[in-house]
Design an enzyme around this catalytic site. Structure first.
Site, PDB file in Angstrom:
ATOM      1  CD  GLN A 104      66.157  61.418  34.600  1.00 46.61           C
ATOM      2  OE1 GLN A 104      65.509  60.389  34.750  1.00 46.61           O
ATOM      3  NE2 GLN A 104      66.882  61.646  33.512  1.00 46.61           N
ATOM      4  CG  ASP A 145      70.476  54.738  35.484  1.00 42.66           C
ATOM      5  OD1 ASP A 145      69.900  54.294  34.476  1.00 42.66           O
ATOM      6  OD2 ASP A 145      70.240  55.851  35.985  1.00 42.66           O
ATOM      7  CE  LYS A 164      64.397  57.089  32.946  1.00 47.43           C
ATOM      8  NZ  LYS A 164      65.524  57.920  33.344  1.00 47.43           N
TER       9      LYS A 164
END
Ligand code: NDP
Length: 299
Positions: free
Chosen positions: A99, A122, A55
């Site tokens: 994460q 997200d 990422k």
């Protein structure tokens, strides 16, 4: 029937990343700063470390800033929440990604709920899930949004098509079904308690498999010409003499290719879309946060 077309998610994702990179340059020229994504990793999970690294690299390649926070496995809840509060208040940070999975002593729902919904790139925050379900502007989880981009690129208008989503998780199955309904498909959500799953799948023009069971869906399950989006990522046991097993999806790619009209491969299908859409969501967040106009549907 002729072999199915292979839906090349890798190439589509590369195109999207390039486009995001162009928007990043114009964003910086207008706002005087780069768009920024903060990625928080708690613990040493090797797969999570790989995701976080990729990422960061993808951000740099798209002319965006990435801020990485690597915290110890035994990080206290209060310290993680304090870091997120700091990132929420930081104008250089447009998107925040924690994460998952988190170590057991941390409550994922509480942590996600602490992220500013307007930085929740997200799309996991309940506010964004709610916005999606009532048709308000928010952030849509990256994997289903990526699947949707591949589907509309392939099929155009989805009105009236019969879609079956297998899997009902909050991050893939449910938002995927919502996006398909919003696109006027007729949607069935199947799961582990669905009776006669095979015949449910057989009637679908669009099959989205998000289960996590290697090659569960065989060619006999599919309607001729169906469009198949395989979200599953499963590693098979290693073959003799090999260190690692092959990665396969939830669909038997070889068999399904004989029947389907089009299908995403694993790897190289949905997977690359997830990071590309993360960058896209962050770029959209940057424009919103900085008050820079971005035409609807431009990205
Ligand atoms: P979850 O484990 O959260 O959900 C799996 C779903 O599959 C559940 O709804 C479960 O039903 C259903 N299911 C399990 N077994 C069966 C069965 N035998 N028949 C029908 N349904 C079944 O997984 P995720 O949604 O997080 O992920 C799904 C897959 O997608 C995984 O392989 C994951 O690795 C992959 N993935 C890939 C991404 C990418 O970037 N390509 C991103 C995210 C996930 P029930 O609810 O009844 O338990």
């Amino acid at each position: 029937m002729a072999a199915a077309d292979r839906i090349d998610g890798k190439a589509f994702a590369a195109g999207l990343r390039e486009k995001v990179g162009e928007f990043a340059v114009s964003f910086e020229a207008v706002s005087g700063r780069k768009a920024g994504l903060a990625v928080v990793l708690v613990g040493e999970d090797p797969a999570s470390q790989v995701y976080v690294r990729s990422k960061g690299k993808a951000c740099a390649a798209a002319n965006m800033e990435s801020f990485e926070y690597k915290l110890a496995d035994n990080t206290l809840r209060e310290d993680l929440l304090a870091l997120i509060a700091q990132l929420n208040a930081d104008d250089a940070v447009d998107g925040i990604l924690v994460q998952l999975p988190l170590p057991d002593h941390l409550d994922e729902q509480e942590v996600i709920a602490s992220i500013d919904p307007d930085k929740d790139v997200d799309g996991f925050h309940v506010i964004n899930a709610g916005r999606l379900s009532v048709g308000q502007t928010g952030f849509v989880p990256c994997t289903p949004l990526g699947c949707m981009m591949l589907l509309t690129d392939r099929l155009g208008d989805l009105s009236g098509l019969e879609a079956v989503v297998i899997g009902r998780s909050n991050i893939v199955g449910k938002p995927m079904a919502q996006l398909l309904v919003d696109a006027n498909a007729t949607v069935t959500i199947a799961h582990s308690r669905t009776a006669d799953l095979q015949s449910v799948v057989k009637r679908a023009d669009i099959v989205v498999a998000a289960v996590g069971r290697p090659e569960m869906i065989g060619k006999d399950w599919l309607k001729d010409g169906a469009t198949v989006i395989d979200v599953g990522i499963n590693r098979l046991p290693p073959e003799p003499g090999k260190e690692k097993g092959r990665l396969v999806g939830d669909v038997d790619f070889g068999g399904a290719s004989e029947v389907a009209g089009a299908i995403t491969p694993v790897p190289g299908g949905v997977g690359p879309m997830t990071i590309a859409v993360l960058l896209r969501n962050t770029m959209v967040a940057a424009h919103r946060n900085a008050g820079v106009a971005l035409a609807e549907g431009a990205l």
